[in-house]
Scaffold this motif. Structure first.
Motif, PDB file in Angstrom:
ATOM      1  N   GLN A  44       0.811  -1.220   0.000  1.00  0.00           N
ATOM      2  CA  GLN A  44       0.000   0.000   0.000  1.00  0.00           C
ATOM      3  C   GLN A  44       0.843   1.268   0.000  1.00  0.00           C
ATOM      4  N   GLN A  45       1.967   1.274   0.672  1.00  0.00           N
ATOM      5  CA  GLN A  45       2.850   2.440   0.718  1.00  0.00           C
ATOM      6  C   GLN A  45       4.121   2.171  -0.081  1.00  0.00           C
ATOM      7  N   GLY A  71      -0.443   4.368  -2.794  1.00  0.00           N
ATOM      8  CA  GLY A  71      -1.192   5.016  -1.737  1.00  0.00           C
ATOM      9  C   GLY A  71      -1.568   6.445  -2.086  1.00  0.00           C
TER      10      GLY A  71
END
Length: 93
Positions: A44-45, A71
């Motif tokens: 996600q990041q 993200g």
């Protein structure tokens, strides 16, 4: 911010270990009092990090360039400079 790294931690590059499980160091080069590295994180990041540092006795300066790949910050870049110095021995934990 205070961080405690023992001599053994520094020998094992613990200060550079990613805190997230989905990150890995992809490049590490050390010579004399200089170091450079690269790290990639997925998930996600997702991000790519390139950094370099100069270490002089009890102090150091580190520059990092971060490119966000996922993200809410996708497409953004972050640059930072960190200056640090030794302030004493680690306290017993």
């Amino acid at each position: 911010v205070k961080e405690c790294f023992t001599e053994a931690d520094v020998r094992k590059n613990k200060p550079l270990e990613p805190e997230q499980g989905d990150c890995k160091i992809t490049h590490m080069k050390q010579s004399s009092n200089k170091a450079e590295w690269a790290m990639e994180c997925t998930g996600q990041q997702a991000m790519k990090v390139e950094g370099s540092g100069t270490f002089n006795g009890d102090s150091y300066t580190v520059q990092n360039n971060i490119q966000m790949l996922g993200g809410m910050m996708n497409g953004q870049s972050i640059s930072s400079t960190i200056n640090g110095r030794r302030i004493g021995s680690c306290e017993q934990r």
